[in-house]
Design a protein around this motif. Sequence first.
Motif, PDB file in Angstrom:
ATOM      1  N   ILE A 145       5.478   2.261  -1.951  1.00 59.37           N
ATOM      2  CA  ILE A 145       6.316   1.389  -1.123  1.00 59.37           C
ATOM      3  C   ILE A 145       6.273   1.810   0.337  1.00 59.37           C
ATOM      4  O   ILE A 145       6.109   0.992   1.237  1.00 59.37           O
ATOM      5  N   ILE A 146       6.387   3.106   0.561  1.00 55.64           N
ATOM      6  CA  ILE A 146       6.465   3.589   1.939  1.00 55.64           C
ATOM      7  C   ILE A 146       5.167   3.283   2.694  1.00 55.64           C
ATOM      8  O   ILE A 146       5.182   2.932   3.866  1.00 55.64           O
ATOM      9  N   SER A 202       2.451  -3.023   6.520  1.00 54.87           N
ATOM     10  CA  SER A 202       2.962  -4.290   7.030  1.00 54.87           C
ATOM     11  C   SER A 202       3.255  -4.202   8.519  1.00 54.87           C
ATOM     12  O   SER A 202       3.468  -5.214   9.182  1.00 54.87           O
ATOM     13  N   ALA A 250       5.017  -0.378   3.443  1.00 52.19           N
ATOM     14  CA  ALA A 250       5.840  -0.660   4.616  1.00 52.19           C
ATOM     15  C   ALA A 250       5.059  -0.359   5.883  1.00 52.19           C
ATOM     16  O   ALA A 250       5.075  -1.137   6.847  1.00 52.19           O
TER      17      ALA A 250
END
Lengths: 289, 321
Positions: B199-200, B206, B203
Motif C-alpha cells: 500500500i505504501i 500515485s 501511495a
Amino acid sequence: MKRSVGERIFDAINVLVLIIIMVICFYPMLYVFNSSISDPDQMLRSRSLMLLPEGFQLEAYKSVFKDTRIYTGYMNTLFYVVAGTAINLLMTSLAAYGLSRKDLMGRKTLMKMITFTMFFGGGMIPTFLLIQNLGLVDTRLAMIIPGAISTFYFLIMKTNFEGIPTSLIESAKLDGANDFLILFRIVLPLSKPILAVMMLYYAVDHWNDYVGPMLYLRSQELYPIQIIMRDILISSSTEAMGAGTDTGFAIGENIKYATIIISTLPIMLVYPFIQRFFVQGALIGAVKQ
Amino acid sequence: MELKRGPVVQAGTLKPPGRWGVVKKELARNKYVYLMLVPVVAYYLIFSYGPMYGLLMAFQESYSPVNGILAGTWIGFDNFTMFFESYYFWRLIKNTLILSFYSIVFGFPAPILLAILLNEVRKKWFKSTVQTISYMPHFISVVVVVGMLKTFSTLDGGLFNVIREFFELQPVMFLAEKDMFRPIYILSNIWQGAGWASIIFLAALSGIDPQLYEAAKIDGAGRWRQLLHITLPGIMPTIVIMLILRLGAVMNSDFQKILLMQTAPTYETSDVISTFVYRSGILEGNYTYSTAIGLFNGIINFSLLIIANAISRKLNSTSLW
C-alpha cells in the motif's frame, strides 16, 4: 489508442503474474474453509487439494460453539477492542492536537522525546516488571492502558491535523472557544477520514494482540480469543472437544479449521468495506514521512 | 468580550519580562493545550521512559521486587560478559541475523514488486480485486497463521504433505525440521504481509507526475523503459526510508510468530534473542540477565538505524532526520 505487440505481451504477462499471486493468497483460506465443513473420513481418504468440500458436516462448528472458552474469549476480545480503541483515539487525538499547535513552547523537545521512543525502549523485562509494579497484571486495564498511544499512528494523525488551516482555529479562539472545544467541535469533525483509519488500525491491533495477554493475563476468564485460539490450534486441545461428538477423534482437525474460520470471519467480512480507508490512510501517512 | 490592551509602553518603566515571566504568560495563553498534553506526557514518561529506567537492572546482580531498582547490588558489565561467553551467544546472534537478512533480501522487495505490477494494470476492477485479495492475509492473526501452518504440516493429510505426496515425496513434519524453519518463516511472512506492505508503495506511485510518462512516450520509451527511468526513481525515496527503518530493526525478529512457531527440535535455527529473553526472563525469572541481553539488542538496533540513516543522507539526501 492502439497498443503495440510489445505492450500486449507486457500486459498479458503482468496480468498472469497477478492472477498467480491472487491464487496463492486466496487458496489457503479456501482450503481452510472447505476443510472445516468436509467429512473427516472422506477428507483423509481422498487427500485432494480441497478445491471443493469433500462430503459435508457441521459437527465441527457445533463443537466449537459448545466450547464456552470461545464465547468468553470473543466477549473479552470485543471489550478490549472497543475500550482499548476508544482510549487510543482519545489519547492520540490529544497528543496530535497539542503537538500540532505550532505556537506551543517546548513542542520540539516533546517531539524529540516522543520520537525517540520509536527507536529505543526498555524492552520486554523492564516493561513487564513495570506493569507488575503498577498492579496491572491480571487486570483488564493491562490490555488497554500500556499501549494507549502508538507513536507511529500519532505521527500520522499529527501530520493530518497540521493540514487544518490555522486561521480556522484562530477565528474560533476569537469567538471565545477554548482548545477542548476546538479539538472536539472543529478539528475532529474535520478529520473524520483519518479518525476512521486510526480506529481501524488500532482495532485490528487489539483484535490480533496475543503477546500482551500472554504476558499480563493469568485468569482464564480474562483471556481474549487469540489466547484461546493458541490453545486450540497450537497446543492442540481439540481432542477433548471432539470427544463428545459421534465422530470423536477424527473430527479434531476439522475443529481446528472451524475455529480458524470462526475467529477470522468477522474481520474478513468487515474489511472489504473499509478497504478504501486503509489506502487513504497510507496515502496520508506517505505524504510526509 | 472584554478587550484586552497590551501594556502601555512608557519610556524607562517597562522591564523586559524575565524568563519565568515568559513561561508564565505562555502557560496562561495555552493552558488548555498543556492540560491536554498532561496525560500524554505522563503516558510516555511512565510506559516508555519507565522501562528505560528499568534498564539499570542490566547492571545489577538480581532484581528485588520489594526494594526496587536502586537498592540492588551493582555488578557492572558482568551480565553482558556472561551472555557473551555463554553457549547460546553465537547461536542467537547467528539466527537473529540470518532471519533478518533473509527477510530483507526476500521480504523487502516483494511488496515493491507487487506495487509496481499493480501499477501497470489498466483495468481498474482487476486492480482492486487483486488488492482486496492480496491484503486479506494481513487480517489473519499471527496465532491463526501459525495454526494454519501447523495444520498444513501434519503428517496425515496436511496440505503441505498432500502436495508432497502428489509429487511422490515422503511426508515431512515441517515444523519439526530445523532446516525448514527459516523458509517457512520467511515465505509465510511474505504471504501474509506483502499485499499490505505494498500500500505504501502504491501511495508513492500515485504521487508520480503523469506528465513524465506522457513525455517518455513521446520520446519513444516503451513500458519497460518507463518503469526503469520514471517509476523506480519516483518511488526511490519511499524505498530508502522503508529500508532504513527496516535496517533499524535488524535485530528484531518477529517475536510473536517465532515463539508460536518454534518447537524444541528447531531451536538450533529458530531461537533468536527475543525468544531467549522471554524464556530466560519471564519463564525462568532471570530478570537482570535478560534485561542485559535486551539492552544489548536494543543498542545494536539503534546504532544500525543511525548508521543507515547517515549513509543514506550522504548518498542521496533521503533520511529520517
